[in-house]
Design a protein around this motif. Structure first.
Motif, PDB file in Angstrom:
ATOM      1  N   TYR A  49       0.656  -1.254   0.072  1.00  0.00           N
ATOM      2  CA  TYR A  49       0.012   0.266   0.055  1.00  0.00           C
ATOM      3  C   TYR A  49       0.722   1.362  -0.065  1.00  0.00           C
ATOM      4  CZ  TYR A  49      -4.455  -2.300   0.527  1.00  0.00           C
ATOM      5  OH  TYR A  49      -5.640  -3.261   0.486  1.00  0.00           O
ATOM      6  N   HIS A  65      -0.185   4.841  -0.678  1.00  0.00           N
ATOM      7  CA  HIS A  65      -1.064   5.568   0.190  1.00  0.00           C
ATOM      8  C   HIS A  65      -0.193   6.184   1.596  1.00  0.00           C
ATOM      9  CE1 HIS A  65      -4.591   4.925  -2.181  1.00  0.00           C
ATOM     10  NE2 HIS A  65      -4.384   3.538  -1.880  1.00  0.00           N
ATOM     11  N   PHE A 100      -5.115   7.303   6.884  1.00  0.00           N
ATOM     12  CA  PHE A 100      -5.617   5.930   7.131  1.00  0.00           C
ATOM     13  C   PHE A 100      -4.383   4.855   6.855  1.00  0.00           C
ATOM     14  CE2 PHE A 100      -6.647   6.732   2.727  1.00  0.00           C
ATOM     15  CZ  PHE A 100      -6.008   5.788   1.928  1.00  0.00           C
ATOM     16  N   LEU A 142      -4.627   0.936   8.115  1.00  0.00           N
ATOM     17  CA  LEU A 142      -4.745  -0.033   6.887  1.00  0.00           C
ATOM     18  C   LEU A 142      -3.621  -1.053   7.031  1.00  0.00           C
ATOM     19  CD1 LEU A 142      -6.095  -0.826   4.331  1.00  0.00           C
ATOM     20  CD2 LEU A 142      -4.765   0.650   3.214  1.00  0.00           C
ATOM     21  N   ARG A 185     -13.626  -3.475 -10.998  1.00  0.00           N
ATOM     22  CA  ARG A 185     -14.079  -2.393 -10.022  1.00  0.00           C
ATOM     23  C   ARG A 185     -15.658  -2.081 -10.264  1.00  0.00           C
ATOM     24  NH1 ARG A 185      -9.595   0.097  -7.100  1.00  0.00           N
ATOM     25  NH2 ARG A 185     -11.268   1.558  -6.672  1.00  0.00           N
ATOM     26  N   ARG A 240     -18.486  -5.372  -2.488  1.00  0.00           N
ATOM     27  CA  ARG A 240     -18.475  -4.425  -1.178  1.00  0.00           C
ATOM     28  C   ARG A 240     -19.590  -4.226  -0.426  1.00  0.00           C
ATOM     29  NH1 ARG A 240     -13.424  -0.681  -3.511  1.00  0.00           N
ATOM     30  NH2 ARG A 240     -11.716  -1.759  -2.448  1.00  0.00           N
ATOM     31  N   MET A 253     -15.359   1.352   5.742  1.00  0.00           N
ATOM     32  CA  MET A 253     -14.401   1.778   4.671  1.00  0.00           C
ATOM     33  C   MET A 253     -13.188   1.009   4.583  1.00  0.00           C
ATOM     34  SD  MET A 253     -14.461   4.765   2.664  1.00  0.00           S
ATOM     35  CE  MET A 253     -13.246   5.969   2.194  1.00  0.00           C
ATOM     36  N   GLN A 254     -12.493   0.575   5.874  1.00  0.00           N
ATOM     37  CA  GLN A 254     -11.359   0.162   6.091  1.00  0.00           C
ATOM     38  C   GLN A 254     -11.469  -1.294   5.659  1.00  0.00           C
ATOM     39  OE1 GLN A 254      -9.361  -1.282   9.563  1.00  0.00           O
ATOM     40  NE2 GLN A 254      -7.960   0.168   9.138  1.00  0.00           N
ATOM     41  N   ASN A 273     -13.486  -3.220   3.787  1.00  0.00           N
ATOM     42  CA  ASN A 273     -14.345  -3.052   2.560  1.00  0.00           C
ATOM     43  C   ASN A 273     -14.440  -4.413   1.724  1.00  0.00           C
ATOM     44  OD1 ASN A 273     -11.564  -2.585   1.564  1.00  0.00           O
ATOM     45  ND2 ASN A 273     -12.415  -0.546   0.463  1.00  0.00           N
ATOM     46  N   GLY A 326      -9.160  -4.284  -5.465  1.00  0.00           N
ATOM     47  CA  GLY A 326      -8.996  -4.580  -6.923  1.00  0.00           C
ATOM     48  C   GLY A 326      -8.031  -3.621  -7.147  1.00  0.00           C
TER      49      GLY A 326
HETATM   50  P1  ADP Z   1      -9.679   0.947  -3.364  1.00  0.00           P
HETATM   51  O1  ADP Z   1      -9.439  -0.029  -2.699  1.00  0.00           O
HETATM   52  O2  ADP Z   1     -11.207   1.199  -3.597  1.00  0.00           O
HETATM   53  O3  ADP Z   1      -8.906   1.118  -4.853  1.00  0.00           O
HETATM   54  P2  ADP Z   1      -8.165   3.292  -2.356  1.00  0.00           P
HETATM   55  O4  ADP Z   1      -7.073   2.630  -3.110  1.00  0.00           O
HETATM   56  O5  ADP Z   1      -8.401   4.790  -2.411  1.00  0.00           O
HETATM   57  O6  ADP Z   1      -9.222   2.467  -2.415  1.00  0.00           O
HETATM   58  O7  ADP Z   1      -7.672   2.912  -0.745  1.00  0.00           O
HETATM   59  C1  ADP Z   1      -7.069   1.684  -0.275  1.00  0.00           C
HETATM   60  C2  ADP Z   1      -7.761   1.077   0.920  1.00  0.00           C
HETATM   61  O8  ADP Z   1      -7.639   2.045   1.823  1.00  0.00           O
HETATM   62  C3  ADP Z   1      -9.170   0.955   0.729  1.00  0.00           C
HETATM   63  O9  ADP Z   1      -9.859  -0.386  -0.052  1.00  0.00           O
HETATM   64  C4  ADP Z   1      -9.683   0.889   2.058  1.00  0.00           C
HETATM   65  O10 ADP Z   1      -9.342  -0.249   2.656  1.00  0.00           O
HETATM   66  C5  ADP Z   1      -8.557   1.852   2.839  1.00  0.00           C
HETATM   67  N1  ADP Z   1      -9.179   3.225   2.779  1.00  0.00           N
HETATM   68  C6  ADP Z   1      -9.425   4.155   1.881  1.00  0.00           C
HETATM   69  N2  ADP Z   1      -9.784   5.412   2.285  1.00  0.00           N
HETATM   70  C7  ADP Z   1      -9.843   5.450   3.509  1.00  0.00           C
HETATM   71  C8  ADP Z   1     -10.358   6.108   4.667  1.00  0.00           C
HETATM   72  N3  ADP Z   1     -10.928   7.453   4.381  1.00  0.00           N
HETATM   73  N4  ADP Z   1     -10.588   5.235   5.723  1.00  0.00           N
HETATM   74  C9  ADP Z   1     -10.065   4.272   6.231  1.00  0.00           C
HETATM   75  N5  ADP Z   1      -9.623   3.394   5.328  1.00  0.00           N
HETATM   76  C10 ADP Z   1      -9.813   3.914   3.856  1.00  0.00           C
END
Ligand code: ADP
Ligand code: MG
Length: 139
Positions: free
Chosen positions: A51, A54, A59, A63, A87, A104, A111-112, A114, A118
């Protein structure tokens, strides 16, 4: 031209809740072929690496703690236009915004947490697949 492969993870809570079989069935019924599959536990450092895009987000640390908290299921999926199609199947990052019938919407608990990951691009699908699988594990 868009590629035909994407990478997914069934996240720890979804595995722990016993949704692995259901989620893999939905994936198959949606026309994806599973071309690699494994149950693993990511070390914290592995989650940080996976990750890293990020790393500056608020987060990020939580995460990485979450993603290394228990077994996950990693898979490579094949279908025409795989990134976009998958997606669509998983739905929005925020499960409250995910459409009815998406993975989802059905299996996320926050949100975390989920339910699934993908890939967001062909390039990242390759990077992520190679992070989890060696050549002989991809059929
Ligand atoms: P996605 O998984 O839909 O591609 P992102 O790449 O933006 O989303 O984020 C990676 C993962 O981080 C998300 O699937 C989720 O588990 C976590 N995440 C994203 N935004 C948040 C948030 N605002 N608060 C907590 N966890 C988050
Ligand atoms: Mg993402």
């Amino acid at each position: 031209m868009s590629g035909n492969k994407t990478f997914t993870i069934i996240k720890p809570t979804a595995v722990k809740n016993g949704y692995t079989g259901n989620i893999l069935a939905i994936i198959s019924e949606a026309g994806f072929k599973i071309v690699a599959l494994k149950l693993v536990r990511l070390p914290f450092k592995g989650a940080e690496e996976f990750y890293k895009v990020h790393k500056d987000k608020p987060f990020y640390k939580d995460l990485c703690i979450f993603m290394s908290s228990g077994p996950i299921v990693a898979a490579i999926l094949e279908k025409e236009n795989a990134i976009e199609e998958y997606r669509k199947l998983i739905g929005a990052t925020n499960p409250e915004k995910a459409k009815e019938g998406t993975i989802r919407k059905m299996f996320a608990t926050s949100m975390q947490q989920n339910a699934v990951h993908g890939s967001d691009s062909d390039e990242n699908a390759i990077i992520e697949s190679n992070f989890f699988f060696s050549g002989i594990e991809m059929v």
